[in-house]
Enzyme design. Structure first.
Site, PDB file in Angstrom:
ATOM      1  N   HIS A  82       0.569  -1.042   0.134  1.00 38.27           N
ATOM      2  CA  HIS A  82       0.073   0.174   0.212  1.00 38.27           C
ATOM      3  C   HIS A  82       1.289   1.454  -0.004  1.00 38.27           C
ATOM      4  CE1 HIS A  82      -0.440  -0.448   4.773  1.00 38.27           C
ATOM      5  NE2 HIS A  82      -0.111   1.729   4.385  1.00 38.27           N
ATOM      6  N   ASP A 218       1.034  -7.526   2.263  1.00 40.87           N
ATOM      7  CA  ASP A 218       1.129  -6.404   2.158  1.00 40.87           C
ATOM      8  C   ASP A 218       2.516  -5.673   2.205  1.00 40.87           C
ATOM      9  OD1 ASP A 218       0.864  -3.159   1.385  1.00 40.87           O
ATOM     10  OD2 ASP A 218      -0.142  -3.599   3.585  1.00 40.87           O
ATOM     11  N   SER A 650       3.989   1.577   8.860  1.00 42.50           N
ATOM     12  CA  SER A 650       3.806   0.601   7.350  1.00 42.50           C
ATOM     13  C   SER A 650       4.853   0.609   6.611  1.00 42.50           C
ATOM     14  CB  SER A 650       2.263   1.754   6.203  1.00 42.50           C
ATOM     15  OG  SER A 650       1.140   1.714   6.758  1.00 42.50           O
TER      16      SER A 650
HETATM   17  N1  ASP Z   1      -2.410   0.403   8.280  1.00 43.16           N
HETATM   18  C1  ASP Z   1      -1.684   1.382   9.008  1.00 43.16           C
HETATM   19  C2  ASP Z   1      -0.804   2.800   8.357  1.00 43.16           C
HETATM   20  O1  ASP Z   1      -2.597   2.833   6.948  1.00 43.16           O
HETATM   21  C3  ASP Z   1      -0.415   1.710   9.730  1.00 43.16           C
HETATM   22  C4  ASP Z   1      -1.433   1.128  11.236  1.00 43.16           C
HETATM   23  O2  ASP Z   1      -1.751   2.222  11.541  1.00 43.16           O
HETATM   24  O3  ASP Z   1      -0.743   0.921  12.069  1.00 43.16           O
HETATM   25  O4  ASP Z   1      -0.282   2.962   8.308  1.00 43.16           O
END
Ligand code: ASP
Length: 724
Positions: A82, A218, A650
């Site tokens: 992402h 991911d 992330s």
């Molecule tokens: N999935 C999160 C993000 O988009 C990572 C997290 O917030 O733990 O940054």
């Protein structure tokens, strides 16, 4: 007897586990014996040597607001799928849909440059607190204070950035208790090497986002390049891979429950130092409004994207980030309530107050707290208007871009050090890249509806919250039909959506922009005036906070009587953790690992649980290679640990006690979304892709032979003799 033993062993546990996003400096101040007892096999100085600016943390990089890690001496960086999504999208078209298919560069020349993608490698951290505070004139009012601090920040950054290819920042800790000058090398040529198909990188999609159990791969791999002499340079065919002095070898052994791990990276923002009333505002207004406003934008993008394949690609990136924020807001609300976080915070705050009341040296802290509380109440009056103007990114690109171009023209007319930080000369390449990149996100039918939704909201505001630009261009009493017609006319008459024209506007003065008589730009110029005025109000508020918050925070820290890790602020941090599951609710226990078999069981053939055929064939044939976990008897896909992470983490490398990469952090579990407000060891779990899943994908599914050799995982001729 047994009870006493249990108690003793609990007390003897190192106090550091879990909670705390420690700065590199703090890591060196923590008790090394406690770190060793927890599982760190390296001396803490191997993580960071401040004198030389070296150590494993030097291999932990910032990838455009995400984190990442060097995994080879040849500039390969692992991060999240992402986080690399915009490069993937940039090179995708309905004919060559890399989002769906994924991408593997079979040789170096095939790697795909990411417009505006950058990697920052940390070099030094210098405490500049004294310098910053000395810049505030005696008796300064709040606005003067904020401006003086901002000015000094800019000067220090300018001085620091005299060194070529350097990106610096003065970061604020604990509201101004400490200021740190962060110096990093910025690499500007970043290319995509590998991205899994969407059915892997985003398996489970939004349904599984922020949850456990997880089967999302991911991850993505990019490579940083430099000029042949090793200096940072923009994309050029002559460029060569960056020679990383520090990188994380991949650990084919991975992890098992109970193992010690560290998550290294760049957590963005957390709110633990807020007062309970400030937290309550986020609960009662901020997150509900995010759900309402972002939710509406998401619905529009989904509906319009469904009507057209090219539109679907165009809205993909925006949709993904809006959905992430939207679902996060729901998790924050649930978590705040379920964990009684604000109530607990209030109790803790009150005990600091009671303690400080007996200590004359903290009288100022109490006064500061009271003033912060009364200022908080004041802000409420124009809250909705501010929210809308602060969230232009969730509305039509045309609004955000016209405001950017307009503000840039005005700010440019001022000397560089007097501009809003976001519009200083050093930001221009970024702004330009962003304006260019937006081309990929534009989809007219969605644009128009998003614009309409924005105007509808603004028109509904009461007298204290009017947005003058909306009233002027649409009429305070405009009907839905009027608004729609006006927007049609604006988009028919604007040149802002043409890339060439937009890039020309990027360099124009305000007079030139005005002379264009472009209807969308005319709206942007007016709205920009209001956004700039709001920035001034925010500056003055910042000044008050810089005056008050450090006083209060010093009392809180003195009361704690032990090291307190500061709130996240986008700077490099370390979290020490353990691989473990958790109980999300009464009677339910989650194990900390998921497997390929679990992935197969979740596969439905329909999005978002639609694993690609090549993965399915390999998994069903049980071609598992060398990546089977002996305990699980399967390829592990993801694992949990109790690291203290947030957005920005992330892509963070998750490494073992020896500094080998065992995973890549990509999310938190639903119960833990609200850890931004407080850490709860029972449910604080972050989600990592297991390195063995990465290796299995590259090895068994993709046959990425050359890449695996480069990673030192597969034997073969030295990399240099190969094309790769
Ligand atoms: N999935 C999160 C993000 O988009 C990572 C997290 O917030 O733990 O940054």
């Amino acid at each position: 007897m047994k009870k006493t033993l249990l108690l003793l062993s609990l007390v003897a546990l190192p106090a550091l586990a879990g909670e705390g996003k420690w700065t590199p400096q703090q890591v060196l101040e923590l008790d090394p014996a406690a770190l060793r007892a927890q599982g760190l096999k390296l001396p803490p100085q191997r993580l960071w040597d401040p004198k030389r600016g070296t150590g494993l943390l030097a291999g932990t990089v910032n990838v455009g607001g995400c984190s990442g890690a060097f995994i080879s001496s040849t500039g390969l960086v692992i991060t999240n799928h992402h986080c690399a999504f915009s490069i993937i999208q940039e090179h995708s078209s309905p004919q060559r849909d890399l989002i769906t298919q994924g991408f593997l560069a079979t040789h170096r020349e095939a790697e795909l440059p990411g417009k505006g993608s950058r990697v920052q490698v940390p070099r030094s951290f210098t405490d500049v607190t004294k310098d910053m505070l000395a810049a505030v004139p005696a008796g300064a009012d709040d606005l003067t204070r904020a401006k003086a601090i901002e000015r000094r920040q800019k000067e220090l950054v300018a001085e620091c950035e005299k060194r070529p290819a350097t990106r610096c920042q003065v970061a604020t800790f604990d509201g101004g208790v400490q200021y740190m000058l962060v110096d990093a090398v910025e690499l500007k040529d970043v290319r995509l090497v590998y991205a899994p198909p969407r059915g892997v990188g985003e398996f489970g999609g939004d349904v599984d986002n922020w949850t456990w159990p997880r089967h999302t791969g991911d991850f993505a791999i990019v490579r940083a390049y430099t000029a042949p002499d090793g200096s940072s340079a923009p994309y050029s065919e002559q460029n060569v891979p960056y020679k990383a002095e520090f990188f994380f070898p991949l650990s084919p052994q991975g992890v098992k429950p109970g193992d010690f791990v560290m998550v290294l990276g760049y957590p963005g923002v957390t709110f633990r130092a807020m007062l309970a009333d400030e937290m309550a505002e986020r609960q009662s207004r901020h997150y509900p409004r995010i759900i309402d406003f972002y939710g509406e934008s998401i619905r529009i993008l989904e509906q319009e994207g469904e009507k057209d394949p090219a539109g679907k690609i165009a809205v993909a990136s925006t949709l993904k980030s809006l959905r992430n924020v939207y679902k996060n807001a729901g998790g924050q609300l649930e978590g705040l309530k379920r964990g009684r976080i604000i109530e607990k915070h209030r109790e803790a705050e009150e005990s600091v107050v009671r303690w400080a009341e007996k200590k004359p040296q903290h009288a100022e802290a109490l006064r500061a707290r009271s003033e912060l509380l009364s200022r908080q109440k004041e802000m409420g009056k124009t809250w909705e208007r501010e929210f809308l103007l602060n969230n232009l990114k969730a509305t039509a690109r045309g609004i955000a871009m016209s405001v950017t171009v307009s503000r840039l023209s005005r700010e440019r007319a001022r000397p560089d050090l007097e501009r809003e930080p976001a519009f200083m000369e050093r930001e221009h390449p970024r702004i330009k890249d962003q304006l260019e990149r937006e081309q990929k996100n534009l989809f007219l039918p969605a644009e128009k509806r998003l614009f309409q939704a924005f105007v509808r909201r603004a028109l509904a505001f009461g007298p204290e919250e009017r947005i003058a630009a909306v009233d002027k261009h649409f009429g305070a009493k405009a009907t839905e039909k009027d608004v729609a017609a006006k927007i049609d006319a604006m988009y028919a008459g604007t040149k802002l959506l043409s890339l060439t024209d937009r890039l020309a506007m990027f360099g124009e003065t305000e007079a030139q922009l005005q002379a264009r008589k472009d209807p969308l730009l005319a709206f942007g110029l007016d709205l920009a005036t209001e956004v700039a005025a709001l920035d001034e109000v925010k500056d003055s508020r910042d000044g008050a906070s810089q005056r008050l918050r450090p006083e209060w925070r010093r009392a809180v820290m003195a009361h704690a009587g032990k090291p307190v890790a500061p709130d996240a602020n986008g700077t490099l941090r370390v979290s020490f953790a353990k691989v473990q599951g958790y109980s999300p609710r009464d009677g339910v226990l989650y194990t900390p690992q998921t497997t390929l078999s679990g992935l197969l069981a979740k596969h439905t053939d329909a999005e978002p649980f639609d694993a690609p055929d090549k993965l399915l064939a390999t998994a069903q044939a049980r071609r598992l290679g060398a990546w089977v976990d002996p305990g699980l008897k399967d390829v592990p896909v993801a694992f949990l640990s109790d690291a203290d992470t947030t957005g920005g983490n992330s892509g963070s490398p998750t490494v073992n006690g020896k500094g080998e990469l065992v995973g890549v952090n990509f999310d938190r579990v639903w119960e833990n979304v609200a850890n931004d407000f407080g850490y709860n060891p029972d449910i604080a779990r972050n989600v990592n892709v297991d390195v063995r899943y990465v290796l299995w994908m590259l090895d068994q599914v993709e046959n990425a032979d050359a890449l695996l050799r480069e990673l030192g995982v597969r034997k073969g001729p030295p990399v240099a003799q190969e094309k790769r």
